[in-house]
Write a protein that holds these residues in place. Sequence first.
Motif, mmCIF file in Angstrom:
data_model
loop_
_atom_site.group_PDB
_atom_site.id
_atom_site.type_symbol
_atom_site.label_atom_id
_atom_site.label_comp_id
_atom_site.label_asym_id
_atom_site.label_seq_id
_atom_site.Cartn_x
_atom_site.Cartn_y
_atom_site.Cartn_z
ATOM 1 N N LYS A 46 -86.838 -34.992 47.198
ATOM 2 C CA LYS A 46 -85.949 -35.287 46.070
ATOM 3 C C LYS A 46 -86.737 -35.298 44.749
ATOM 4 C CE LYS A 46 -82.235 -37.416 44.182
ATOM 5 N NZ LYS A 46 -80.999 -36.734 43.901
ATOM 6 N N SER A 133 -77.848 -38.055 46.172
ATOM 7 C CA SER A 133 -77.233 -36.742 46.006
ATOM 8 C C SER A 133 -78.289 -35.678 46.330
ATOM 9 C CB SER A 133 -76.708 -36.583 44.582
ATOM 10 O OG SER A 133 -77.682 -36.995 43.640
ATOM 11 N N ASN A 135 -79.780 -33.123 45.315
ATOM 12 C CA ASN A 135 -80.361 -32.302 44.252
ATOM 13 C C ASN A 135 -81.755 -32.827 43.955
ATOM 14 O OD1 ASN A 135 -78.634 -34.636 43.341
ATOM 15 N ND2 ASN A 135 -79.831 -34.313 41.485
ATOM 16 N N SER A 141 -75.782 -32.771 40.432
ATOM 17 C CA SER A 141 -75.493 -33.014 41.845
ATOM 18 C C SER A 141 -74.720 -31.833 42.429
ATOM 19 C CB SER A 141 -74.647 -34.282 42.000
ATOM 20 O OG SER A 141 -75.339 -35.394 41.509
ATOM 21 N N GLU A 170 -70.137 -38.693 41.569
ATOM 22 C CA GLU A 170 -70.656 -39.709 42.468
ATOM 23 C C GLU A 170 -69.787 -40.971 42.491
ATOM 24 O OE1 GLU A 170 -72.134 -38.294 39.975
ATOM 25 O OE2 GLU A 170 -73.895 -37.196 40.686
HETATM 26 MG MG MG Z 1 -77.941 -38.523 42.082
#
Ligand code: MG
Length: 329
Positions: A46, A133, A135, A141, A170
Amino acid sequence: MSGADIEKAAALLKEGKLVAFPTETVYGLGADAASPEALGRLYRVKGRPTDHPVIVHLSSVDKLSEWAGDVPPIAWQLAEAFWPGPMTLILPKADHVLNACTGGQSSVGIRVPAHPLALALLSQFGGGVAAPSANKFGKLSPTTADSVREGLGEEVSMVLDGGPCQVGIESTIISILGATPRILRPGMITREQVQEKLGIPVEIAYKENAIKENDAEIKAPGTLESHYAPDTAVALVPSQDLPFLIAKLNNEGKTFVLLAFENSALMRYQTAAMWVEKNAESYAQNLYQRLKDLDGHKKQFILVEAPPQDCAWDGVNDRLKRAAHGTVI
Ligand code: MG
Ligand code: TXA
């Protein structure tokens, strides 16, 4: 996606691998929340600082007390009302919850997502799945499996494809740590809906000066101002200022593309534009994909016609404000 895919995905999670999966909000990048090794891998891929906590995803409401140390009646009420769904609760953590999940805090974020594939995976896996998320840190996202693959490539062991996400932004994050519930991140479950359900006032921590990155009480780093941004500079512009701005940019020879509401007076401008409906649900659902598409135009600016200030648009306005943070035109 078949039952065999779900079994394979759950087995990968058990091995400490990363599996991206659809939720109704955005795609998540999942790791076994009880494995320090898996969490280490998650933060590496991430590209996220380790003091930023991740949300633990569970298959059902009754697992809440396994992961939260204390569940006040208000939390049960919200869980019963909005789960499975686009809401995350911040509660005191149970003793076993790893610091790697909570960013070293004594609280934990928990969510039961509504997407059938997410629920199937969580049930099959059995435990908690830590999932930000899917990404890279600071990027938009993903709301499709293709976007996940594009952003994370080989770094994720498997991507479950559940089609485009229905909610599109989100989850609403609600802290239940203080005497009064506090919305840390707005989403499509609105403050009004939460207040109506609980019958008590709910605070917000996301408007104007309410966002403090170093807030000693609550850390929700997803609320860093520069989050959710495409590469192109985004400007969030009130409708009435757009004609002037468009003329000015044209005069200066600057390039831009417009994201604006259809049927507006602006449509007479012969300018590169994406005309969209004035409906908060579908706007949210398509927001990240549209910003991604507009980014692909490679102009100097993405001008976004500011949506209404109505509370139904809080989640959308919040993401747009962050995407536009720091843009000078
Ligand atoms: Mg996020
Ligand atoms: O809709 C969603 O919430 C998606 C899907 C995948 O479930 N997940 C998501 O995760 O948006 P992420 O990591 O991108 O954002 C999670 C946010 C971060 O802002 C984080 O700081 C906050 O939740 N958070 C998690 N645990 C927290 C805690 N204990 N206290 C305060 N904030 C917390």
